[in-house]
Scaffold this motif. Structure first.
Motif, mmCIF file in Angstrom:
data_model
loop_
_atom_site.group_PDB
_atom_site.id
_atom_site.type_symbol
_atom_site.label_atom_id
_atom_site.label_comp_id
_atom_site.label_asym_id
_atom_site.label_seq_id
_atom_site.Cartn_x
_atom_site.Cartn_y
_atom_site.Cartn_z
ATOM 1 N N VAL A 113 49.023 39.312 30.695
ATOM 2 C CA VAL A 113 49.234 38.509 31.906
ATOM 3 C C VAL A 113 48.178 38.848 32.960
ATOM 4 O O VAL A 113 47.590 37.953 33.573
ATOM 5 C CB VAL A 113 50.666 38.704 32.460
ATOM 6 C CG1 VAL A 113 50.815 38.127 33.852
ATOM 7 C CG2 VAL A 113 51.686 38.084 31.515
ATOM 8 N N VAL A 114 47.920 40.146 33.158
ATOM 9 C CA VAL A 114 46.914 40.560 34.142
ATOM 10 C C VAL A 114 45.549 39.985 33.780
ATOM 11 O O VAL A 114 44.832 39.461 34.637
ATOM 12 C CB VAL A 114 46.851 42.107 34.251
ATOM 13 C CG1 VAL A 114 45.618 42.565 35.006
ATOM 14 C CG2 VAL A 114 48.108 42.645 34.918
ATOM 15 N N ARG A 115 45.197 40.033 32.499
ATOM 16 C CA ARG A 115 43.912 39.485 32.068
ATOM 17 C C ARG A 115 43.848 37.976 32.287
ATOM 18 O O ARG A 115 42.835 37.441 32.729
ATOM 19 C CB ARG A 115 43.657 39.815 30.592
ATOM 20 C CG ARG A 115 43.289 41.269 30.388
ATOM 21 C CD ARG A 115 43.003 41.580 28.961
ATOM 22 N NE ARG A 115 41.828 40.830 28.517
ATOM 23 C CZ ARG A 115 41.476 40.703 27.255
ATOM 24 N NH1 ARG A 115 42.204 41.260 26.320
ATOM 25 N NH2 ARG A 115 40.406 40.026 26.923
ATOM 26 N N LEU A 116 44.941 37.277 31.959
ATOM 27 C CA LEU A 116 44.944 35.817 32.129
ATOM 28 C C LEU A 116 44.863 35.415 33.597
ATOM 29 O O LEU A 116 44.105 34.513 33.963
ATOM 30 C CB LEU A 116 46.179 35.202 31.471
ATOM 31 C CG LEU A 116 46.178 35.197 29.946
ATOM 32 C CD1 LEU A 116 47.510 34.693 29.403
ATOM 33 C CD2 LEU A 116 45.032 34.358 29.401
ATOM 34 N N VAL A 117 45.624 36.092 34.441
ATOM 35 C CA VAL A 117 45.585 35.785 35.878
ATOM 36 C C VAL A 117 44.194 36.106 36.438
ATOM 37 O O VAL A 117 43.619 35.307 37.183
ATOM 38 C CB VAL A 117 46.693 36.560 36.642
ATOM 39 C CG1 VAL A 117 46.495 36.477 38.139
ATOM 40 C CG2 VAL A 117 48.069 36.027 36.255
ATOM 41 N N GLY A 118 43.652 37.255 36.053
ATOM 42 C CA GLY A 118 42.304 37.618 36.489
ATOM 43 C C GLY A 118 41.279 36.585 36.056
ATOM 44 O O GLY A 118 40.392 36.205 36.822
ATOM 45 N N LYS A 119 41.439 36.109 34.842
ATOM 46 C CA LYS A 119 40.513 35.106 34.325
ATOM 47 C C LYS A 119 40.615 33.806 35.122
ATOM 48 O O LYS A 119 39.604 33.195 35.475
ATOM 49 C CB LYS A 119 40.816 34.842 32.854
ATOM 50 C CG LYS A 119 39.936 33.824 32.234
ATOM 51 C CD LYS A 119 40.324 33.651 30.791
ATOM 52 C CE LYS A 119 39.628 32.445 30.261
ATOM 53 N NZ LYS A 119 40.227 31.928 29.104
ATOM 54 N N LEU A 120 41.832 33.381 35.404
ATOM 55 C CA LEU A 120 42.013 32.133 36.162
ATOM 56 C C LEU A 120 41.445 32.259 37.575
ATOM 57 O O LEU A 120 40.841 31.320 38.095
ATOM 58 C CB LEU A 120 43.486 31.735 36.192
ATOM 59 C CG LEU A 120 44.061 31.306 34.835
ATOM 60 C CD1 LEU A 120 45.574 31.092 34.938
ATOM 61 C CD2 LEU A 120 43.374 30.057 34.314
ATOM 62 N N ILE A 121 41.614 33.412 38.184
ATOM 63 C CA ILE A 121 41.091 33.620 39.540
ATOM 64 C C ILE A 121 39.563 33.708 39.511
ATOM 65 O O ILE A 121 38.883 33.064 40.303
ATOM 66 C CB ILE A 121 41.698 34.895 40.166
ATOM 67 C CG1 ILE A 121 43.186 34.677 40.440
ATOM 68 C CG2 ILE A 121 40.959 35.283 41.451
ATOM 69 C CD1 ILE A 121 43.942 35.946 40.802
ATOM 70 N N LEU A 122 39.029 34.493 38.577
ATOM 71 C CA LEU A 122 37.582 34.696 38.521
ATOM 72 C C LEU A 122 36.820 33.465 38.034
ATOM 73 O O LEU A 122 35.630 33.323 38.316
ATOM 74 C CB LEU A 122 37.256 35.890 37.617
ATOM 75 C CG LEU A 122 37.698 37.254 38.141
ATOM 76 C CD1 LEU A 122 37.476 38.322 37.085
ATOM 77 C CD2 LEU A 122 36.952 37.595 39.419
ATOM 78 N N SER A 123 37.501 32.570 37.332
ATOM 79 C CA SER A 123 36.807 31.392 36.792
ATOM 80 C C SER A 123 36.325 30.457 37.899
ATOM 81 O O SER A 123 35.493 29.592 37.654
ATOM 82 C CB SER A 123 37.703 30.638 35.811
ATOM 83 O OG SER A 123 38.826 30.104 36.471
ATOM 84 N N ASN A 124 36.825 30.647 39.112
ATOM 85 C CA ASN A 124 36.352 29.840 40.242
ATOM 86 C C ASN A 124 34.989 30.309 40.751
ATOM 87 O O ASN A 124 34.276 29.541 41.391
ATOM 88 C CB ASN A 124 37.360 29.889 41.398
ATOM 89 C CG ASN A 124 38.651 29.192 41.040
ATOM 90 O OD1 ASN A 124 38.644 28.186 40.344
ATOM 91 N ND2 ASN A 124 39.759 29.735 41.498
ATOM 92 N N THR A 125 34.648 31.565 40.493
ATOM 93 C CA THR A 125 33.396 32.110 41.035
ATOM 94 C C THR A 125 32.400 32.551 39.972
ATOM 95 O O THR A 125 31.243 32.770 40.278
ATOM 96 C CB THR A 125 33.696 33.313 41.952
ATOM 97 O OG1 THR A 125 34.415 34.293 41.210
ATOM 98 C CG2 THR A 125 34.491 32.888 43.174
ATOM 99 N N ILE A 126 32.859 32.730 38.733
ATOM 100 C CA ILE A 126 31.983 33.211 37.659
ATOM 101 C C ILE A 126 31.955 32.163 36.552
ATOM 102 O O ILE A 126 32.993 31.611 36.178
ATOM 103 C CB ILE A 126 32.484 34.568 37.118
ATOM 104 C CG1 ILE A 126 32.491 35.621 38.234
ATOM 105 C CG2 ILE A 126 31.614 35.045 35.966
ATOM 106 C CD1 ILE A 126 33.114 36.943 37.837
#
Length: 165
Positions: A113-126
């Motif tokens: 879950v932490v990885r998926l949430v991090g991915k969704l958040i970071l996908s806006n900038t990376i």
């Protein structure tokens, strides 16, 4: 480039679905693996198999900046500490088995879950490809120390058994 024709939102959704599927598959495999005796080979092989994923860095889309490599490795190692602390072995039926832990399943789900949430958040900038590279580095940075910790615990228990005979 590989991803230039696919809208980023589809890449994010697709890679998230695949990550969920792989996470659930990993949970199933880990649950079944706990029913079989552990060997050094079974501890060492997963990181070796996963290492082939580094071939993605031959493609420019997946290349990661040095600072992002360090960040991903640090997060991976921090996650591995949790796994190392919660992975224990026991002797039974003339073999060494991973001790079943209710917490282990929740920890793996939590990390997913932490990885998926991090991915969704970071996908806006990376960029999506770069993010994929970062998460591979994170996962590899998690599995290698965890498996080294497992191997150390495995050999320690094996030595204690040999010494007791």
């Amino acid at each position: 480039m590989i991803f230039t024709k696919v809208p980023p939102v589809y890449l994010i959704i697709g890679s998230t679905v695949i990550a969920l599927f792989m996470g659930i598959l990993a949970l199933i495999v880990r649950t079944k693996a706990a029913k079989k005796p552990v060997t050094a080979k079974r501890i060492i092989l997963p990181p070796l198999f996963m290492s082939t994923g580094a071939l993605m860095f031959f493609f420019e889309e997946f290349r990661v900046a040095p600072l992002q490599i360090v960040e991903a490795l640090i997060v991976g190692v921090l996650f591995s500490v949790i796994l190392i602390k919660t992975t224990h072995f026991e002797r039974k039926d003339n073999g060494i088995y991973v001790k079943r832990s209710k917490a282990f399943l929740f920890i793996l789900l939590g990390l997913l879950v932490v990885r998926l949430v991090g991915k969704l958040i970071l996908s806006n900038t990376i960029d999506v490809g770069e993010l994929g590279g970062m998460f591979w580095i994170l996962a590899f940075g998690m599995i290698v120390p965890w498996r080294i910790g497992m191997l150390t615990k495995f050999y320690s228990l094996q030595q204690r058994h040999i010494s007791a005979e």
